[in-house]
Scaffold this active site. Structure first.
Site, PDB file in Angstrom:
ATOM      1  CG  LEU A 192       6.182 103.507  31.647  1.00  0.00           C
ATOM      2  CD1 LEU A 192       5.069 103.752  32.959  1.00  0.00           C
ATOM      3  CD2 LEU A 192       5.853 101.812  31.209  1.00  0.00           C
ATOM      4  N   GLY A 196      18.479  91.598  29.428  1.00  0.00           N
ATOM      5  CA  GLY A 196      19.597  91.364  30.182  1.00  0.00           C
ATOM      6  C   GLY A 196      20.981  90.656  29.399  1.00  0.00           C
ATOM      7  CB  THR A 199       9.778  98.728  31.111  1.00  0.00           C
ATOM      8  OG1 THR A 199      10.675  98.655  30.236  1.00  0.00           O
ATOM      9  CG2 THR A 199       8.713  99.969  30.940  1.00  0.00           C
ATOM     10  CB  CYS A 254       7.286  95.931  25.304  1.00  0.00           C
ATOM     11  SG  CYS A 254       8.734  95.144  26.055  1.00  0.00           S
ATOM     12  CG  PHE A 255       4.020  97.716  21.846  1.00  0.00           C
ATOM     13  CD1 PHE A 255       4.963  98.531  22.280  1.00  0.00           C
ATOM     14  CD2 PHE A 255       3.740  97.849  20.542  1.00  0.00           C
ATOM     15  CE1 PHE A 255       6.065  99.234  21.459  1.00  0.00           C
ATOM     16  CE2 PHE A 255       4.677  98.535  19.553  1.00  0.00           C
ATOM     17  CZ  PHE A 255       5.957  99.034  19.890  1.00  0.00           C
ATOM     18  CE  LYS A 288       6.370  94.715  30.296  1.00  0.00           C
ATOM     19  NZ  LYS A 288       7.065  95.603  30.977  1.00  0.00           N
TER      20      LYS A 288
HETATM   21  P1  NAD Z   1      12.470  88.027  30.382  1.00  0.00           P
HETATM   22  O1  NAD Z   1      11.401  87.443  31.178  1.00  0.00           O
HETATM   23  O2  NAD Z   1      12.988  87.718  29.119  1.00  0.00           O
HETATM   24  O3  NAD Z   1      13.953  87.886  31.482  1.00  0.00           O
HETATM   25  C1  NAD Z   1      13.792  88.227  32.796  1.00  0.00           C
HETATM   26  C2  NAD Z   1      14.695  87.109  33.589  1.00  0.00           C
HETATM   27  O4  NAD Z   1      14.702  87.491  34.912  1.00  0.00           O
HETATM   28  C3  NAD Z   1      14.138  85.847  33.744  1.00  0.00           C
HETATM   29  O5  NAD Z   1      14.942  84.898  33.133  1.00  0.00           O
HETATM   30  C4  NAD Z   1      13.932  85.498  35.150  1.00  0.00           C
HETATM   31  O6  NAD Z   1      14.068  84.127  35.433  1.00  0.00           O
HETATM   32  C5  NAD Z   1      14.676  86.365  35.772  1.00  0.00           C
HETATM   33  N1  NAD Z   1      14.500  86.806  37.094  1.00  0.00           N
HETATM   34  C6  NAD Z   1      13.627  87.475  37.522  1.00  0.00           C
HETATM   35  N2  NAD Z   1      13.442  87.471  38.920  1.00  0.00           N
HETATM   36  C7  NAD Z   1      14.842  87.445  39.302  1.00  0.00           C
HETATM   37  C8  NAD Z   1      15.416  87.502  40.441  1.00  0.00           C
HETATM   38  N3  NAD Z   1      14.925  87.958  41.612  1.00  0.00           N
HETATM   39  N4  NAD Z   1      16.746  86.872  40.296  1.00  0.00           N
HETATM   40  C9  NAD Z   1      17.309  86.463  39.552  1.00  0.00           C
HETATM   41  N5  NAD Z   1      16.887  86.341  38.260  1.00  0.00           N
HETATM   42  C10 NAD Z   1      15.578  86.866  37.932  1.00  0.00           C
HETATM   43  O7  NAD Z   1      12.377  89.416  30.352  1.00  0.00           O
HETATM   44  P2  NAD Z   1      12.859  90.642  29.457  1.00  0.00           P
HETATM   45  O8  NAD Z   1      11.986  90.699  28.125  1.00  0.00           O
HETATM   46  O9  NAD Z   1      14.260  90.390  29.388  1.00  0.00           O
HETATM   47  O10 NAD Z   1      12.435  92.002  30.049  1.00  0.00           O
HETATM   48  C11 NAD Z   1      12.950  92.314  31.146  1.00  0.00           C
HETATM   49  C12 NAD Z   1      12.717  93.800  31.433  1.00  0.00           C
HETATM   50  O11 NAD Z   1      12.946  94.756  30.174  1.00  0.00           O
HETATM   51  C13 NAD Z   1      11.180  93.938  31.596  1.00  0.00           C
HETATM   52  O12 NAD Z   1      10.992  95.130  32.453  1.00  0.00           O
HETATM   53  C14 NAD Z   1      10.546  94.731  30.223  1.00  0.00           C
HETATM   54  O13 NAD Z   1       9.735  95.373  30.179  1.00  0.00           O
HETATM   55  C15 NAD Z   1      12.011  95.459  30.022  1.00  0.00           C
HETATM   56  N6  NAD Z   1      12.058  95.637  28.436  1.00  0.00           N
HETATM   57  C16 NAD Z   1      12.147  94.422  27.415  1.00  0.00           C
HETATM   58  C17 NAD Z   1      12.158  94.663  26.137  1.00  0.00           C
HETATM   59  C18 NAD Z   1      11.976  93.751  25.130  1.00  0.00           C
HETATM   60  O14 NAD Z   1      12.138  93.737  24.048  1.00  0.00           O
HETATM   61  N7  NAD Z   1      11.654  92.266  25.889  1.00  0.00           N
HETATM   62  C19 NAD Z   1      12.542  95.883  25.739  1.00  0.00           C
HETATM   63  C20 NAD Z   1      12.992  97.070  26.617  1.00  0.00           C
HETATM   64  C21 NAD Z   1      12.640  96.705  27.834  1.00  0.00           C
HETATM   65  C1  UDX Z   2       9.049  97.581  21.395  1.00  0.00           C
HETATM   66  C2  UDX Z   2       9.730  98.901  21.052  1.00  0.00           C
HETATM   67  O1  UDX Z   2       9.846  99.122  19.646  1.00  0.00           O
HETATM   68  C3  UDX Z   2      10.989  99.019  21.704  1.00  0.00           C
HETATM   69  O2  UDX Z   2      11.745 100.164  21.509  1.00  0.00           O
HETATM   70  C4  UDX Z   2      11.007  98.655  23.238  1.00  0.00           C
HETATM   71  O3  UDX Z   2      12.216  98.516  23.771  1.00  0.00           O
HETATM   72  C5  UDX Z   2      10.196  97.235  23.508  1.00  0.00           C
HETATM   73  O4  UDX Z   2       8.993  97.319  22.611  1.00  0.00           O
HETATM   74  P1  UDX Z   2       9.378  95.098  20.161  1.00  0.00           P
HETATM   75  O5  UDX Z   2       7.904  94.794  21.005  1.00  0.00           O
HETATM   76  O6  UDX Z   2      10.382  94.207  20.572  1.00  0.00           O
HETATM   77  O7  UDX Z   2       9.779  96.483  20.917  1.00  0.00           O
HETATM   78  O8  UDX Z   2       9.048  95.140  18.687  1.00  0.00           O
HETATM   79  P2  UDX Z   2       8.411  96.493  17.843  1.00  0.00           P
HETATM   80  O9  UDX Z   2       9.191  96.299  16.627  1.00  0.00           O
HETATM   81  O10 UDX Z   2       8.156  97.596  18.515  1.00  0.00           O
HETATM   82  O11 UDX Z   2       7.149  95.617  17.417  1.00  0.00           O
HETATM   83  C6  UDX Z   2       5.974  95.404  18.330  1.00  0.00           C
HETATM   84  C7  UDX Z   2       4.790  94.840  17.582  1.00  0.00           C
HETATM   85  O12 UDX Z   2       4.094  96.222  16.769  1.00  0.00           O
HETATM   86  C8  UDX Z   2       4.918  93.725  16.875  1.00  0.00           C
HETATM   87  O13 UDX Z   2       4.033  92.681  16.940  1.00  0.00           O
HETATM   88  C9  UDX Z   2       4.912  94.125  15.341  1.00  0.00           C
HETATM   89  O14 UDX Z   2       4.545  93.297  14.226  1.00  0.00           O
HETATM   90  C10 UDX Z   2       3.936  95.429  15.489  1.00  0.00           C
HETATM   91  N1  UDX Z   2       4.231  96.337  14.557  1.00  0.00           N
HETATM   92  C11 UDX Z   2       5.254  97.212  14.433  1.00  0.00           C
HETATM   93  C12 UDX Z   2       3.126  96.494  13.405  1.00  0.00           C
HETATM   94  O15 UDX Z   2       2.165  95.616  13.409  1.00  0.00           O
HETATM   95  N2  UDX Z   2       3.187  97.359  12.592  1.00  0.00           N
HETATM   96  C13 UDX Z   2       4.361  98.620  12.684  1.00  0.00           C
HETATM   97  O16 UDX Z   2       4.379  99.448  12.003  1.00  0.00           O
HETATM   98  C14 UDX Z   2       5.295  98.314  13.628  1.00  0.00           C
END
Ligand code: NAD
Ligand code: UDX
Length: 464
Positions: A222, A15, A133, A277-278, A280
């Protein structure tokens, strides 16, 4: 439809950066990011932009430019929902820790809470966007909750999954491979899709903005993560075969990666993938497949996780075996705790699981991570509930001085590929370690020849 006011629920790793970049490129749109976590919002509003809660290269500059102009952070969720024409739901969707689907299914309680809050507060039509996601067909649930409010408000639900990777979030958001938008293929659905496309078109070429139906969009997210993680598990599986045959996994990766059908990215053998992410998302995929009775499909993807767990365990057990089958009372230096470089995120980091195995053998750990603080490290270990919190504090210490961290250690382990580890004076580290001085490089980060010349017993992944 011209959008002037956006709300994003969830000020997390997705966000925060996503809305900062949208606000940067759409100065005429007011973007309000809300969260129920008041401490997190306070950190986003900290007068010093270096104190924002998420570390991402380039993020603080964008926040400095946009915050207070058209980007706002607030705990007033109701007001932001009420004011917005478009609402992004970007809350966490962790693996369930209870009940049906425990340890596999995504916990959608935060998503449902958001939908109910929107239904309660909204007085005019809204476009609601799934940024989190989500399992395929979640839009159905959101729609059902919103439809039954009886207050005459019309909702359009879009799926707009986020593909950014942590550590490169700003680069990925500024220049994405594609933006995916799923929506209903009727007139109202198309209007909502067009409104969102317009926002992205402010900086992304039209041909990179892909529109599909909602279910394809949800499932594509996914699937993308499953494919990426599968590559890491595939090369990690080959890494063990390299170790027993004399092949070198980096050479194998380069050789296969030059085949344009395979491609060179995501073939870096490692101690195992981490991140929020991965694991989960694959567990969720497996759960969905099982729930439709697709056992073979579920088993196929589950193997990616099994391989990853094996890689983490294998790394830890190799340390114990190499240190003459006992690490009890031995100091082991941990370089890196984050799940990858350039992030302060430690969720599902391989370091946590490797540490846990070594602590079970009574090793004493000293940890250094450039962006992770002591409290997070303790919290990560306590969360596993393997031993009492006091025990974790007794056996684990943290420092920001690499020479102190490695002093008198029997072994140094590299768990995260931080660039700065390559800049250390490794001769000095060697001189102050117990001998033989072992290095277990879980990221194949250091120069093997140089390390061996210094005198280290150096082991990396997939090379012997
Ligand atoms: P995060 O835990 O960092 O942030 C989520 C936030 O939402 C928290 O701060 C929490 O307090 C807030 N929240 C939850 N319920 C709420 C509510 N009802 N009202 C107000 N606030 C609320 O999570 P994130 O890493 O930003 O991931 C969010 C989503 O995006 C997940 O579904 C994740 O799978 C997806 N996603 C994450 C990544 C990544 O790299 N972290 C990448 C792509 C997609
Ligand atoms: C991943 C996806 O790449 C991204 O597109 C999605 O939105 C969220 O999930 P993230 O988990 O933030 O992103 O990082 P990523 O670069 O994908 O790495 C994930 C894990 O795999 C890390 O622990 C990284 O060190 C490991 N990794 C990645 C390896 O061990 N080898 C590789 O070649 C690439």
């Amino acid at each position: 439809m011209k959008i002037t006011n956006i709300c994003c629920i969830g000020a997390g790793y997705v966000g925060g950066p996503t809305m900062a970049v949208i606000a940067k490129h759409n100065p005429d749109i007011k973007v309000t990011v809300v969260d129920m976590n008041a401490a997190r919002i306070a950190a986003w509003n900290d007068s010093d932009v270096n104190n924002i809660p998420i570390y991402e290269p380039g993020l603080s500059d964008i926040v400095a430019e946009t915050r207070g102009r058209n980007l706002f952070f607030s705990t007033d969720v109701d007001q932001a929902i009420f004011d917005a024409e478009m609402i992004f739901i970007s809350v966490n969707t962790p693996t369930k820790t209870y009940g049906k689907g425990k340890g596999m299914a995504s916990d959608l309680k935060y998503i449902e809470l958001c939908a109910r809050q929107i239904a309660h507060v909204a007085k005019d039509d809204k476009i609601v966007i799934e940024k989190s996601t989500l399992p395929v067909r979640t839009a159905q649930t959101i729609k059902s909750i919103l439809k039954h409010t009886g207050n005459g408000v019309q909702y359009q639900i879009l799926s707009n999954p986020e593909f950014l990777a942590e550590g490169t979030a700003i680069r990925d958001l500024e220049n994405p491979d594609r933006v995916l938008i799923g929506g209903d293929h009727n007139e109202e659905g198309q209007k909502a899709i067009d409104a969102l496309v317009k926002i992205y078109e402010a900086w992304i070429p039209k041909e990179k903005i892909l529109t599909t139906n909602v279910w394809s969009s949800e499932l594509s997210k996914l699937t993308a993560n499953a494919f990426l993680a599968q590559r890491v598990s595939s090369i990690n599986a080959i890494s063990e075969l390299c170790e027993v045959t004399g092949a070198d996994v980096t050479e194998v990766a380069r050789s296969i990666g030059m085949d344009s059908r395979i491609g060179s990215k995501f073939l870096q053998a490692s101690v195992g993938f981490g991140g929020s992410c991965f694991q989960k998302d694959i567990l969720n995929l497996v759960y969905i497949a099982k729930s439709y009775g697709l056992t073979e499909v579920a088993d196929y993807w589950e193997q990616v996780i099994i391989m990853n767990d094996y890689q983490k365990t294998r790394f830890a057990h190799n340390i114990i075996r190499t240190l003459y089958n006992t690490v009890s009372g031995k100091k082991i230096a941990f370089l890196g705790w984050a799940f990858k470089k350039d992030t302060n995120d430690t969720r599902e980091s391989a370091a946590i699981y490797v540490a846990d195995i070594l602590l079970n053998e009574q090793a004493e750990l000293m940890v250094l991570d450039p962006k992770v603080d002591k409290e997070t490290i303790y919290a990560d270990l306590d969360y596993l509930k393997t031993r009492a919190p006091e025990e974790n504090r007794k056996l684990v210490d943290v420092s920001s001085d690499p020479y102190e961290v490695c002093k008198d250690a029997h072994a140094v382990t590299i768990l995260t590929e931080w660039d700065e580890f390559n800049t250390y004076d490794w001769q000095k580290i060697f001189d102050n370690m117990k001998k033989p001085a072992f290095v277990f490089d879980g990221r194949n980060l250091l120069d093997a020849i140089k390390m061996k010349e210094i005198g280290f017993m150096y082991e990396s992944i997939g090379v012997r």
